[in-house]
Write a protein that holds these residues in place. Sequence first.
Motif: not given
Length: 298
Positions: A101-120
Amino acid sequence: MSTYSIKDLEQLSGIKAHTLRIWEQRYDLLQPKRTDTNIRYYDDDDLKLILNVALLNDNGFKISKISKMSPSEMRDEVIRLTDRNLTHDDQIHALTICMVEMDEERLEKVLSTNILKFGFEQTMLNIIYPFLSKIGVLWQTGAINPGQEHFISNLIRQKLIVAIDGQVSKYTGKKFLLFLPEGEMHEISLLFAAYIIKAKGHQVLYLGQNTPREDLKAVYRLHRPKYLVTVITTSPSQDNVQEYLDELSQNFQDSEIVVSGYQIVGQDLNFPKNVRALHYIRQLRDFVEEINEVMVEK
């Protein structure tokens, strides 16, 4: 718009082609198009649909219920699910949907949520790398267009640069020189290597993409790093990799050279005494930890 075979849908969604055909017939879930020669194919909308269906089905939704959802209802449910505590596979599905979908906003949220939860580091190892591996073959065969691949890789590259900048180190460890060979532009693995090395307290000299031989030699003479790290994905070509490794070994005899990448892993190569091949990115982390353990013992 990209086109996909049913095998492409199977690889991206994890749903067997046989199951997809049954769902087509029983629930009218997909409506394949046909070429002038009567070959069935699917488009981006079909791929988005089946990725959403796969994620919902994996989380307990029956296909009979999913088939009755409108596209907006399905998308809302998928977003609700991916905001919760889901498996790595579910997050990889979510990233794939964002890519299509080329959905940058959603991609950013998915990545940020996982980084906060699991670490980078764990997000890279368990979600981003499997995702990149999953789409890599399809990109090479043309099932995923270069625009989608660049969209994803550039956003991940931005995340890596921010993460590297966030590492504060006193550089009490060894000196690493990181570079890509001339003509090599695939930088994500090298950036992640820089992150790992810097996070473990070592100094990183980062030359990046497409490093000319003479520039590499000049930096080496100036800094005399203990280790050199490179990733060979496309350049040099397979026919020239052995010669390139031999050249590195000869030019930098006093250092250990760590190599990885598509042109290295699983290939019939002879590695010189001071060249070490890593088959997985996790091995770099283990390698750096071994160095740290030796330093502590000394």
